[in-house]
Design an enzyme around this catalytic site. Structure first.
Site, PDB file in Angstrom:
ATOM      1  N   ARG A   1      40.355  -1.540 -77.634  1.00 17.19           N
ATOM      2  CA  ARG A   1      39.938  -2.847 -78.128  1.00 17.19           C
ATOM      3  C   ARG A   1      41.154  -3.744 -78.248  1.00 17.19           C
ATOM      4  O   ARG A   1      42.230  -3.315 -78.687  1.00 17.19           O
ATOM      5  CB  ARG A   1      39.265  -2.749 -79.509  1.00 17.19           C
ATOM      6  CG  ARG A   1      38.179  -1.725 -79.649  1.00 17.19           C
ATOM      7  CD  ARG A   1      37.067  -1.878 -78.648  1.00 17.19           C
ATOM      8  NE  ARG A   1      36.272  -3.081 -78.799  1.00 17.19           N
ATOM      9  CZ  ARG A   1      35.317  -3.436 -77.943  1.00 17.19           C
ATOM     10  NH1 ARG A   1      35.078  -2.697 -76.874  1.00 17.19           N
ATOM     11  NH2 ARG A   1      34.625  -4.533 -78.146  1.00 17.19           N
TER      12      ARG A   1
ATOM     13  N   GLU B   1      38.685 -12.593 -75.489  1.00 18.30           N
ATOM     14  CA  GLU B   1      38.163 -12.403 -74.139  1.00 18.30           C
ATOM     15  C   GLU B   1      37.020 -13.384 -73.895  1.00 18.30           C
ATOM     16  O   GLU B   1      36.248 -13.667 -74.817  1.00 18.30           O
ATOM     17  CB  GLU B   1      37.673 -10.960 -73.961  1.00 18.30           C
ATOM     18  CG  GLU B   1      38.783  -9.929 -74.038  1.00 18.30           C
ATOM     19  CD  GLU B   1      38.301  -8.512 -73.725  1.00 18.30           C
ATOM     20  OE1 GLU B   1      37.131  -8.359 -73.301  1.00 18.30           O
ATOM     21  OE2 GLU B   1      39.086  -7.569 -73.883  1.00 18.30           O
TER      22      GLU B   1
ATOM     23  N   HIS C   1      39.239  -6.003 -68.560  1.00 14.43           N
ATOM     24  CA  HIS C   1      38.273  -5.153 -69.269  1.00 14.43           C
ATOM     25  C   HIS C   1      37.411  -4.359 -68.278  1.00 14.43           C
ATOM     26  O   HIS C   1      36.178  -4.466 -68.258  1.00 14.43           O
ATOM     27  CB  HIS C   1      37.385  -5.987 -70.191  1.00 14.43           C
ATOM     28  CG  HIS C   1      36.847  -5.194 -71.352  1.00 14.43           C
ATOM     29  ND1 HIS C   1      36.617  -5.731 -72.590  1.00 14.43           N
ATOM     30  CD2 HIS C   1      36.493  -3.885 -71.461  1.00 14.43           C
ATOM     31  CE1 HIS C   1      36.143  -4.805 -73.407  1.00 14.43           C
ATOM     32  NE2 HIS C   1      36.054  -3.678 -72.741  1.00 14.43           N
TER      33      HIS C   1
ATOM     34  N   ALA D   1      35.043   0.441 -68.385  1.00 12.49           N
ATOM     35  CA  ALA D   1      33.705   0.997 -68.159  1.00 12.49           C
ATOM     36  C   ALA D   1      33.071   0.463 -66.885  1.00 12.49           C
ATOM     37  O   ALA D   1      31.888   0.707 -66.641  1.00 12.49           O
ATOM     38  CB  ALA D   1      32.813   0.674 -69.349  1.00 12.49           C
TER      39      ALA D   1
END
Length: 543
Positions: free
Chosen positions: A234, A263, A281, A284
């Protein structure tokens, strides 16, 4: 019944396929919502699934009377106001396993990119230069890796580091010495202990008050010279300004970030600095991870609405169908105990103590306490109260709440008792469950008895003298109120002291009947208690 699901961010098709195949569910996709549009939309649905694009704030949940569950298709729930959701009785769940491997692999991709200057070396080729000497790297083997946070992702990173021949040093307040030995890693007791020892540092924790700026300006002097820092967790766990300063001073050799304090982030003083590689980011962002979190997230919603199962919740204890079924009788009894105490105690309440004795002490007593709190508050609250928000609402009102557990068997295999304090009063009551689903009242203050715990209940305390029961029966007979069940109890084994009577009535007695009871000599207190009927369960226990 049809449950409506709101999809707030794009998810993999496999998630929609699950919803399409499940009878009793319908969904709508509304992406990019915010402000009043988001608030109105959330009021139209029973459940919602979100990734990281939409922020569900307290304002967007304000006045919501319908939404029961929010699922984050991913790990971090920073974009959901969990306190606001809890206050409204909305369970918040995430999918912690879905992107575990993808994030662990991305962490290693960034570590390797830092070590071998992959990004600037490729850029030199784009610019037409063949410059091998400028990109001397370092190998991972025989280096030390610090891992802060040994959850699912942290453990996968540690296992991969060991496979690369690295020495792993970890900090996690819940990592035991035995687990560390089993994993083949070294454990330290504080974050400060890890900083001077490692060549690489990676963090895998949520962003909390405790983890914000784990590495900051004041700690730069603690870092091992030449350290490389990675963050795929994070934004805000590292202080970005401190990273810039550390790079400029030559303390830090490299920084790799996949997450940022704000972000989307398209401008940062880190961008373009030597020794820095950043990605937007992407931890994932693999086909496998997105498919998995969509499937897991939708399945969480389906199971919650079909069976009451709560898994991977971040604001309430987990509850699976088997546990729910095994606890249902005790949850109902604890809830009814709360309802009873709220009515028996006529003043304000300052503190409550729950006592669990016997086999129930080995159950999930946190859920049982939440059920008691739901009953205690239900009649005093304008908003809905359930096991998700009850304890928070109780504590917000300054009411202290404690639990005691005693595994020794008493007169019953299991029993739950509550003590309520306030307005100069101290009241006690205890309940148990006969069979699987028959709650019984077994004590009130110092009186021992056995009474049905449902419907219209009439409590009266009196001096233990002959004739009281007959006179009470006569009053109700005069007013055509039938007594369905009756229980009496004494405060001691000796007659002539104080006693209590508990009647289960077939109807609500008129006010004049209660006045006539109080007029009977030797009767000290009369209290009508209203509880749910036999077998009636609160909405949150009906799945």
């Amino acid at each position: 019944m049809t449950y409506r699901i709101l999809v707030l961010d794009p998810i993999a098709q496999e998630g929609f396929d699950l919803l399409n195949a499940e009878p009793g569910f319908e969904y709508e996709v509304r992406t990019g919502l915010k402000g009043e549009e988001l608030r109105k939309s959330l009021n139209e649905f029973d459940g919602a699934i979100v990734r990281s694009g939409v922020k569900i704030t307290a304002e967007s949940l304000e006045g919501n009377k319908r939404l029961r569950a929010i699922v984050r298709a991913g790990v971090g729930t920073d974009n959901i106001d969990k306190n606001a959701a809890t206050r409204l009785g909305i369970v918040v769940m995430n999918t912690p396993a879905g992107n575990t491997l993808s994030t662990a692999e991305h962490t290693f991709a960034l570590m390797l990119a830092l070590s071998r200057s992959v990004a600037p070396a490729y850029q030199s080729l784009i610019e037409g230069r063949w410059d091998r000497k400028s990109f001397m790297g370092t190998q991972l083997a025989d280096k030390s890796l610090g891992v802060i946070g040994m959850g699912r992702i942290g453990r996968e990173v540690a296992l991969r580091a060991l496979a690369f021949g690295m020495r792993v040093i970890a900090f996690d307040p819940f990592l035991s010495d035995e687990q560390a030995v089993k994993l083949g890693i070294e454990k330290v007791n504080t974050v400060q202990d890890i900083l001077p020892k490692v060549d690489y540092l990676t963090v895998h924790t949520p962003l909390t008050d405790e983890t914000k700026y784990i590495v900051n300006r004041k700690q730069l002097h603690l870092l091992k010279k030449g350290i490389r820092l990675v963050n795929c967790a994070r934004g805000g766990i590292y202080e970005e300004a401190a990273l810039v300063e550390g790079l400029q001073q030559g303390i830090i050799a490299g920084v790799a970030l996949d997450v940022f304090e704000e972000e989307p982030c398209s401008k940062s003083p880190l961008f373009g600095m030597p020794g820095v590689v950043c990605t937007p980011h992407l931890g994932a962002s693999t086909e496998e991870a997105q498919t998995q979190v969509a499937i897991e997230g939708i399945q969480l919603l389906i199971n919650f609405f079909k069976t009451g199962e709560i898994r991977h919740a971040v604001n309430v204890a987990a509850l699976d169908p088997k546990t729910l079924e095994s606890l249902r009788g005790n949850l109902d009894a604890a809830y009814r105990l709360g309802l009873l105490m709220a009515q028996w105690h006529e003043g304000s309440i300052s503190s409550c103590q729950l006592n669990y004795r016997g086999e129930v002490a080995d159950k999930d007593t946190k859920l049982l306490t939440a059920a008691f709190c739901a009953g205690l508050l239900e009649r005093a609250m304008s908003e809905d109260v359930n096991i998700i928000n009850a304890e928070m609402l109780l504590r917000e009102r300054g009411i202290e709440l404690t639990e005691n557990r005693n595994r020794d068997l008493g007169a019953f295999t299991s029993s739950i008792s509550a003590e309520v304090y306030g307005s100069g009063q101290r009241l006690k009551a205890g309940v148990t469950v006969f069979g699987n689903n028959m709650p019984r009242l077994i004590s009130v203050d110092d009186y021992r008895l056995e009474a049905y715990l449902d419907g219209h209940m009439l409590f009266f305390t009196h001096t233990d003298v002959p004739g009281i029961i007959g006179r009470v029966g006569t009053v109700f007979g005069q007013h055509q109120v039938n007594i369905g069940q009756m229980s009496v109890g004494r405060a001691s084994h000796q007659p002539g002291g104080h006693a209590i009577g508990v009647l289960n009535l077939d109807g609500v007695p008129p006010k004049i009947a209660l006045e006539q009871l109080l007029a009977i000599q030797s009767i000290e207190k009369v209290q009508l208690i209203e509880l749910p009927g036999l077998g009636a369960l609160p909405a949150w226990l009906q799945n």
